[in-house]
Design a protein around this motif. Sequence first.
Motif, PDB file in Angstrom:
ATOM      1  N   VAL A  12      -1.141 -84.758  66.470  1.00 20.23           N
ATOM      2  CA  VAL A  12       0.210 -85.238  66.204  1.00 20.23           C
ATOM      3  C   VAL A  12       0.638 -84.870  64.796  1.00 20.23           C
ATOM      4  N   PHE A  13       1.772 -84.234  64.676  1.00 19.76           N
ATOM      5  CA  PHE A  13       2.300 -83.894  63.355  1.00 19.76           C
ATOM      6  C   PHE A  13       3.790 -84.199  63.347  1.00 19.76           C
ATOM      7  N   GLY A  75      -3.154 -78.057  60.396  1.00 18.90           N
ATOM      8  CA  GLY A  75      -2.728 -77.208  61.513  1.00 18.90           C
ATOM      9  C   GLY A  75      -3.295 -77.732  62.826  1.00 18.90           C
ATOM     10  N   LYS A  76      -2.612 -77.381  63.895  1.00 17.44           N
ATOM     11  CA  LYS A  76      -2.959 -77.944  65.197  1.00 17.44           C
ATOM     12  C   LYS A  76      -4.387 -77.630  65.613  1.00 17.44           C
ATOM     13  N   GLU A  77      -4.840 -76.442  65.333  1.00 14.33           N
ATOM     14  CA  GLU A  77      -6.171 -76.040  65.810  1.00 14.33           C
ATOM     15  C   GLU A  77      -7.251 -76.919  65.167  1.00 14.33           C
ATOM     16  N   ALA A  78      -7.099 -77.143  63.845  1.00 12.03           N
ATOM     17  CA  ALA A  78      -8.088 -77.975  63.150  1.00 12.03           C
ATOM     18  C   ALA A  78      -7.987 -79.423  63.619  1.00 12.03           C
ATOM     19  N   ALA A  79      -6.749 -79.877  63.848  1.00 14.75           N
ATOM     20  CA  ALA A  79      -6.565 -81.261  64.291  1.00 14.75           C
ATOM     21  C   ALA A  79      -7.218 -81.470  65.661  1.00 14.75           C
ATOM     22  N   LEU A  80      -7.054 -80.493  66.529  1.00 18.86           N
ATOM     23  CA  LEU A  80      -7.685 -80.592  67.852  1.00 18.86           C
ATOM     24  C   LEU A  80      -9.206 -80.602  67.715  1.00 18.86           C
ATOM     25  N   THR A  81      -9.714 -79.747  66.823  1.00 16.34           N
ATOM     26  CA  THR A  81     -11.154 -79.715  66.614  1.00 16.34           C
ATOM     27  C   THR A  81     -11.652 -81.075  66.142  1.00 16.34           C
ATOM     28  N   ALA A  82     -10.911 -81.668  65.197  1.00 13.64           N
ATOM     29  CA  ALA A  82     -11.296 -82.989  64.682  1.00 13.64           C
ATOM     30  C   ALA A  82     -11.354 -83.994  65.829  1.00 13.64           C
ATOM     31  N   GLY A  83     -10.364 -83.936  66.709  1.00 11.17           N
ATOM     32  CA  GLY A  83     -10.328 -84.859  67.839  1.00 11.17           C
ATOM     33  C   GLY A  83     -11.485 -84.612  68.786  1.00 11.17           C
TER      34      GLY A  83
END
Length: 339
Positions: A12-13, A75-83
């Motif tokens: 989410v951003f 960025g979305k890719e890193a945020a998804l990875t974190a999730g």
Amino acid sequence: MRKDRLTIVVAVFNEEIALPHLHERVLAVLTTMRDIDGHVLYVDDGSIDATWDCISALARQDRRVSALRLSRNFGKEAALTAGLDRVGEGAAMILDADCQDPPELIPTFVARWREGYDNVYGTRLAREGESWTKRATARMFYRVIGRLSRTPIPADTGDFRLLSPRALQALDGLRERHRFMKGLFSWVGYRRIAVPYHRQARVAGDSKFSLWKLWNFALEGITSFSTVPLRAATYLGMLTATGAFLFAIGVVVKAALYGDRVAGWPTMMAVILFLGGVQLIALGLIGEYLGRLYEESKQRPLYLVDTCIAPGVADSNLEPTPGGQADDHSSAVVGRQVS
Ligand code: UDP
Ligand code: MG
């Protein structure tokens, strides 16, 4: 009966307006799925609006909801990875926060997972509310990457997908800094299947991906999954060198037959400029790859966590964890145990 666990991961951003809509729809779907132990994990990718207040409140109200806040916008890719790193057990389902990926389809994805598929991905039949340029450039991108990449990357497929526990486990091992998630999901392999769906328009707010950002994203995808452009530079070089060689023979023969009358300034300029251009393109290409190599060699974490609110655990202001490092799966809150 032991229920299968499913965690819905949402990056989410700045989605303060769209998020409540999504949450309502996700909860409605989870409620209907009685044989699933459903959870939601919102990853706030450094929003500067009220997004964090919204998701932290949701996490405090409902034990099924967790909230993770990154230290800034990665960025979305890193945020998804974190999730995904924090999906403890069971499968994970990735959704966009703007309701473009209809949560009502989750049961279809789960059904496919239960049939034994590891990577169930949504393929867009139609893209509503997106400009002509976006659709056209997307189509071109999938065509180019389909040709260049040795890992087949399904066309018209975004991050909307369900990943089985073993696919998640495999993703854990891919810690590259330049993350083109669609490619990484495909690289993992295992059994995969498409679920066609109509991509709806955003419920609120604006797209976070401008044309320039998309262009960079496309470059990321191509350079992460193909070295063909590097080879193309070699071939282009060979081609121009052969051309230049033939041309040189022609010049010598002409000079021998008719003498050299010191003409040809325009041709000379044309050749110099053309070759200069080709060389610069090749250099730029090498630079793209070299730059990525440099980024990888720095071994920085993929993201940093600011705060993590998880059910059953009091509001835990975690130490800024070096997220994404190989040993960062032991987070106090929700972390997959990787041996
Ligand atoms: N997003 C994110 N970090 C960013 C940009 C976007 O987490 O730096 C999230 C955004 O909140 C949304 C998803 O990624 O949930 C997709 O973004 P968007 O809808 O803007 O992209 P589009 O659908 O237009 O390609
Ligand atoms: Mg969107």
